[in-house]
Design an enzyme around this catalytic site. Structure first.
Site, mmCIF file in Angstrom:
data_model
loop_
_atom_site.group_PDB
_atom_site.id
_atom_site.type_symbol
_atom_site.label_atom_id
_atom_site.label_comp_id
_atom_site.label_asym_id
_atom_site.label_seq_id
_atom_site.Cartn_x
_atom_site.Cartn_y
_atom_site.Cartn_z
ATOM 1 N N TYR A 23 27.917 15.541 -3.098
ATOM 2 C CA TYR A 23 28.799 14.789 -4.603
ATOM 3 C C TYR A 23 27.564 14.598 -5.552
ATOM 4 O O TYR A 23 26.237 14.527 -5.618
ATOM 5 C CB TYR A 23 29.445 13.729 -4.064
ATOM 6 C CG TYR A 23 29.949 12.974 -5.995
ATOM 7 C CD1 TYR A 23 31.129 13.194 -5.570
ATOM 8 C CD2 TYR A 23 29.036 11.509 -6.033
ATOM 9 C CE1 TYR A 23 31.386 12.297 -6.930
ATOM 10 C CE2 TYR A 23 29.460 11.467 -7.431
ATOM 11 C CZ TYR A 23 30.876 11.605 -7.660
ATOM 12 O OH TYR A 23 31.026 11.517 -9.083
ATOM 13 N N LYS B 108 20.864 6.806 -11.841
ATOM 14 C CA LYS B 108 19.974 5.444 -10.832
ATOM 15 C C LYS B 108 19.032 4.547 -10.339
ATOM 16 O O LYS B 108 18.865 3.947 -11.803
ATOM 17 C CB LYS B 108 20.569 6.270 -8.715
ATOM 18 C CG LYS B 108 21.964 6.232 -8.851
ATOM 19 C CD LYS B 108 22.336 6.568 -7.334
ATOM 20 C CE LYS B 108 23.966 6.467 -7.630
ATOM 21 N NZ LYS B 108 24.557 7.955 -6.880
ATOM 22 N N ASP C 127 19.775 17.889 -7.293
ATOM 23 C CA ASP C 127 20.796 16.713 -7.373
ATOM 24 C C ASP C 127 19.423 15.867 -6.881
ATOM 25 O O ASP C 127 19.408 14.903 -6.023
ATOM 26 C CB ASP C 127 21.473 16.334 -7.259
ATOM 27 C CG ASP C 127 22.314 15.427 -7.474
ATOM 28 O OD1 ASP C 127 21.859 14.810 -8.055
ATOM 29 O OD2 ASP C 127 24.050 15.522 -7.888
HETATM 30 C C1 LIG Z 1 25.459 9.363 -7.430
HETATM 31 C C2 LIG Z 1 25.762 10.490 -8.097
HETATM 32 C C3 LIG Z 1 25.620 11.266 -8.733
HETATM 33 C C4 LIG Z 1 26.579 10.590 -10.287
HETATM 34 O O1 LIG Z 1 25.434 9.761 -10.720
HETATM 35 P P1 LIG Z 1 26.904 9.108 -11.985
HETATM 36 O O2 LIG Z 1 25.664 7.770 -12.712
HETATM 37 O O3 LIG Z 1 27.656 8.121 -10.575
HETATM 38 O O4 LIG Z 1 27.359 9.427 -12.847
HETATM 39 C C5 LIG Z 1 25.087 12.351 -8.828
HETATM 40 N N1 LIG Z 1 24.586 13.152 -8.062
HETATM 41 C C6 LIG Z 1 24.474 12.247 -6.934
HETATM 42 C C7 LIG Z 1 23.708 12.893 -5.667
HETATM 43 C C8 LIG Z 1 24.468 10.930 -7.226
HETATM 44 O O5 LIG Z 1 24.606 10.169 -5.992
#
Ligand SMILES: *Cc1c(COP(=O)(O)O)cnc(C)c1O
Length: 438
Positions: free
Chosen positions: A155, A278, A250
């Protein structure tokens, strides 16, 4: 083991949460601001949370829980950490947003770049989704190619072209492809299998010279926790370099979570671009992307890749991020976090074994997932074979005992600095009771 604050099965009051949820559901889709919060993956009414402190959350009915969601990753120091609250209060006194550069962006970028040497230049945004959108855009501009490779189950936020075989809430809800995304928007998104470099090689053969980037969660959190096997990440690095495509890690979830310098520190690898979020916001909306100087200098206003944000680099959010990273630097918590989490996962595994419940627990430092399957979970296909019904029963029985786990089989749970040995023991004791009934 005395479960002091934990009420007995079926005794927890939910009146307030239920009432709030009924009104919220009238006013907001699913009653929530983000899908996985609605408990769709496990059924039942989501808890409305009133406050958090250390490892604990309290819901609207006054029930106390040991929290293993940690706001889905950011709260590595636990809730309401005094250093963060103090930094935010101090920043608030100066104002909340100026739409102009502030010194705080320099402070946060220093901390991030110290941890991530691959990030020579950085751009702050407001979410992980935005960070990924920026990174992919600049990757396409730099390579002058259109296609990207992502992995089934990973994701990367909710940009149209990345809602293809996406994990997280999308995995939970069984909608790997979202409605409202035209086919044309995803035709440049190619999907490979995690931990399978042959699937990546095949895509490069079929799309030679057309692939701008490989984007990957280098340790996956969003189909549950899945670790890269053998030399998967090294191979991705080699393939991307050979094909003159960019490698995007990511690390929105893994950055400052699995190590100060994320997965790239653990595996000693240099992606071309990295996305963060995060933890770097310390509980406020912050994302960032960055990487090699020659790539990042394409970003506006230095270069032609447009990307902007009214509230980007917000001074309150920056202050929370700076305080968080400074605390982490001081505490150096990764070794003890990992040991604490291992104690938990070993305890859970033993408890499951004692009661003949088949589980596989995947763990990376302080993030873990208990899968109801006997197979080692190496990719999304395997993860999807886990018994989600059983997970739902486990989740609710744990919740009744005051243990708040992610309400989905396909999410990672997080242990924070604030969790005590006693919390770990209480959690294992609760699981012991629950496994007996499964
Ligand atoms: C949480 C997450 C996202 C998205 O971040 P948001 O702040 O919710 O838009 C993208 N990539 C990874 C790996 C994530 O864990």
């Amino acid at each position: 083991m005395q479960l002091t604050f934990v009420k007995k099965w079926g005794m927890i009051k939910r009146k307030q949460s239920e009432m709030l949820f009924r009104e919220a559901a009238q006013r907001m889709p699913g009653g929530v601001s983000s899908p996985v919060r609605a408990f769709k993956g496990v059924g039942g009414t989501p808890l409305f949370i009133k406050k958090g402190k250390g490892p604990y959350l309290w819901d609207a009915d006054g029930n106390q829980y040991i929290d293993y969601i940690g706001s889905w990753g950011p709260m590595i120091l636990g809730h309401s950490h005094p250093a963060i609250l103090q930094a935010v209060k101090k920043a608030l006194k100066l104002g909340t947003s100026f739409g102009a550069p502030t010194e705080s962006e320099i402070f946060l970028s220093r901390l991030v770049q110290e941890a991530f040497p691959s990030i020579e230049k950085i751009r702050f945004v407001n979410s992980g989704t935005e960070a990924v959108m920026g990174a992919v855009r600049v990757a396409r501009a730099f390579t002058q190619r259109k296609k990207i490779i992502k992995f089934d189950g990973c994701y990367h936020g909710h940009a149209d072209y990345l809602l293809v075989k996406a994990g997280s809430g999308a995995a939970t809800l069984g909608i790997p492809d979202s409605a409202g995304v035209p086919e044309e928007f995803v035709q440049n998104t190619l999907v490979a299998r995690y931990n399978d470099t042959a699937s990546v090689e095949e895509l490069f053969q079929k799309n030679s010279g057309e692939i701008a980037a490989i984007i990957v969660e280098p340790i996956v959190g969003n189909m549950g926790t899945i670790l890269p096997r053998r030399d998967f990440l090294l191979k991705l690095r080699e393939i991307a370099s050979r094909e003159k495509a960019l490698l995007i890690f990511d690390e929105v979830m893994t950055g400052f979570r699995v190590a100060f310098g994320g997965v790239q520190e653990l595996y000693n690898l240099k992606p071309d671009l990295t996305t963060l979020g995060k933890i770097i916001g310390g509980g406020f909306p912050v994302g960032a992307y960055g990487g090699r100087r020659e790539i990042m200098q394409l970003v506006a206003p230095e270069g032609p890749v447009y990307q902007a944000g009214t509230l980007s680099g917000n001074p309150i959010a920056m202050a929370a991020g700076i305080a968080t990273l400074n605390q982490i630097k001081k505490l150096k918590p990764y070794e003890s976090l990992s040991q604490k989490t291992q104690k938990l996962t070993l305890g859970l595994k033993e408890a499951a074994n004692r009661h003949g419940v088949t589980v596989t627990i995947e763990r990376a430092g302080s993030m873990f997932t208990l899968f109801f399957t006997g197979e080692p979970v190496i990719n999304a296909e395997v993860a999807r074979r886990a018994d989600t019904q059983k997970f739902g029963r486990f989740f609710h029985a744990m919740l009744e005992r005051g243990i708040y786990l992610p309400p989905s089989q396909f999410e990672a749970a997080f242990v924070s600095v604030a969790h005590t040995e006693k919390n770990i023991a209480q959690t294992i004791a609760a699981a012991e009771e629950v496994f007996k009934t499964l």
